[in-house]
Write a protein that holds these residues in place. Sequence first.
Motif, PDB file in Angstrom:
ATOM      1  N   TYR A  24       0.829  -1.202   0.000  1.00  0.00           N
ATOM      2  CA  TYR A  24       0.000   0.000   0.000  1.00  0.00           C
ATOM      3  C   TYR A  24       0.869   1.259   0.000  1.00  0.00           C
ATOM      4  O   TYR A  24       0.740   2.137   0.841  1.00  0.00           O
ATOM      5  N   GLU A  25       1.816   1.362  -0.922  1.00  0.00           N
ATOM      6  CA  GLU A  25       2.663   2.531  -0.983  1.00  0.00           C
ATOM      7  C   GLU A  25       1.855   3.703  -1.510  1.00  0.00           C
ATOM      8  O   GLU A  25       0.985   3.557  -2.358  1.00  0.00           O
ATOM      9  N   ASP A  26       2.175   4.912  -1.011  1.00  0.00           N
ATOM     10  CA  ASP A  26       1.441   6.103  -1.369  1.00  0.00           C
ATOM     11  C   ASP A  26       2.077   6.884  -2.518  1.00  0.00           C
ATOM     12  O   ASP A  26       1.594   7.952  -2.865  1.00  0.00           O
ATOM     13  N   LYS A  27       3.171   6.399  -3.077  1.00  0.00           N
ATOM     14  CA  LYS A  27       3.815   7.138  -4.156  1.00  0.00           C
ATOM     15  C   LYS A  27       2.955   7.068  -5.416  1.00  0.00           C
ATOM     16  O   LYS A  27       2.241   6.089  -5.650  1.00  0.00           O
ATOM     17  N   PRO A  28       3.009   8.114  -6.259  1.00  0.00           N
ATOM     18  CA  PRO A  28       2.191   8.140  -7.463  1.00  0.00           C
ATOM     19  C   PRO A  28       2.521   6.976  -8.395  1.00  0.00           C
ATOM     20  O   PRO A  28       3.666   6.559  -8.508  1.00  0.00           O
ATOM     21  N   GLN A  29       1.492   6.480  -9.078  1.00  0.00           N
ATOM     22  CA  GLN A  29       1.675   5.370 -10.002  1.00  0.00           C
ATOM     23  C   GLN A  29       1.166   5.780 -11.386  1.00  0.00           C
ATOM     24  O   GLN A  29       0.150   6.472 -11.493  1.00  0.00           O
ATOM     25  N   PRO A  30       1.837   5.355 -12.450  1.00  0.00           N
ATOM     26  CA  PRO A  30       1.342   5.649 -13.800  1.00  0.00           C
ATOM     27  C   PRO A  30      -0.014   4.987 -14.042  1.00  0.00           C
ATOM     28  O   PRO A  30      -0.376   4.015 -13.376  1.00  0.00           O
TER      29      PRO A  30
ATOM     30  N   TYR B 144     -10.480  -3.749  -1.413  1.00  0.00           N
ATOM     31  CA  TYR B 144      -9.702  -2.999  -0.418  1.00  0.00           C
ATOM     32  C   TYR B 144      -8.247  -2.852  -0.861  1.00  0.00           C
ATOM     33  O   TYR B 144      -7.649  -1.776  -0.724  1.00  0.00           O
ATOM     34  N   LYS B 145      -7.663  -3.915  -1.398  1.00  0.00           N
ATOM     35  CA  LYS B 145      -6.274  -3.848  -1.834  1.00  0.00           C
ATOM     36  C   LYS B 145      -6.085  -2.882  -2.997  1.00  0.00           C
ATOM     37  O   LYS B 145      -5.009  -2.291  -3.149  1.00  0.00           O
TER      38      LYS B 145
ATOM     39  N   GLU C   6      -2.998  -3.268 -12.177  1.00  0.00           N
ATOM     40  CA  GLU C   6      -3.426  -3.665 -10.831  1.00  0.00           C
ATOM     41  C   GLU C   6      -4.923  -3.962 -10.802  1.00  0.00           C
ATOM     42  O   GLU C   6      -5.363  -4.924 -10.168  1.00  0.00           O
ATOM     43  N   LEU C   7      -5.721  -3.150 -11.502  1.00  0.00           N
ATOM     44  CA  LEU C   7      -7.161  -3.390 -11.572  1.00  0.00           C
ATOM     45  C   LEU C   7      -7.459  -4.733 -12.231  1.00  0.00           C
ATOM     46  O   LEU C   7      -8.321  -5.487 -11.766  1.00  0.00           O
ATOM     47  N   ARG C   8      -6.731  -5.041 -13.309  1.00  0.00           N
ATOM     48  CA  ARG C   8      -6.936  -6.331 -13.978  1.00  0.00           C
ATOM     49  C   ARG C   8      -6.590  -7.484 -13.049  1.00  0.00           C
ATOM     50  O   ARG C   8      -7.306  -8.491 -13.003  1.00  0.00           O
TER      51      ARG C   8
END
Length: 282
Positions: free
Chosen positions: A5-11, A101-102, A18-20
């Motif tokens: 659960y890192e808070d750094k921005p993701q492309p 949640y993840k 991740e959704l897939r």
Amino acid sequence: MSGDYEDKPQPLIEHLIELRRRLMWAVGAFFVAFLVCFYFAKGLFNILVLPFKWAVSWAGISHRNVELIYTAPQEFFFTQIKVAMFGALVIAFPVIAQQIYKFVAPGLYKNERAAFLPFLIASPILFLIGAALVYFFFTPMVMWFFLAMEQGGGDGQVSIQLLPKVSEYLGLIMSLIFAFGLVFQLPVVSSLLVRAGFITAQTLVDKRKYAIVIAFVAAAVLTPPDPISQIGLALPTILLYEIAIYTARLIERQRAGATEESDSEDEDVAQVPPSQEADNKA
């Protein structure tokens, strides 16, 4: 996006990947649960028929065999598919909720995750409470109400007996379970809206009279056209609305207490003389 659960921005592409991944886990869990439930579909359907058997006993006609019929060749097959889907959704829900949640958690702060997690746990518990209320009480009451309309056939009367279709009975009990399960989410939804600042406890109090009317209208739409099930859904809805008001007040009280504590700490820091602050640093 890692599981930490890192808070750094993701492309954007990583969000889609991740959704897939989360969708694949959720769909896979549902599919496996569906296969298991379809294998035991007849047994699961017999479990759902138990409230009908209890209603027959309550109606004093326990000597009569409990019979359900289907009038189309494919009807019972599709009913078993619906039973399997219903069971799979219940069984796979913990996995689906975990994947949701993840996926959402990396975009939340730590305090937001801590606030969101209890609601994620409370939601299925409240749904199961509503489903249990339907299974053990309201479905037998509804079926008892309809069984009371049977006609014995003596003294020149025509014999009229209730022989439900398998699809219609399943549709009845599933609609009741979903209706009560969704109604029991009212405290969870209202608490989340209060935490997000969209509504307040006073707003819920001011809209109470409208909520009561909506509760009876929704009960008339979601339940069969009998007074037992309609009142049985409307009254718990009103009670849950009152619980939602109480929960909203607790949340606002906790928020006010945290704000006062933060303000008092700021005042204490501001009142420290510069010389004393220098000594403390030394």
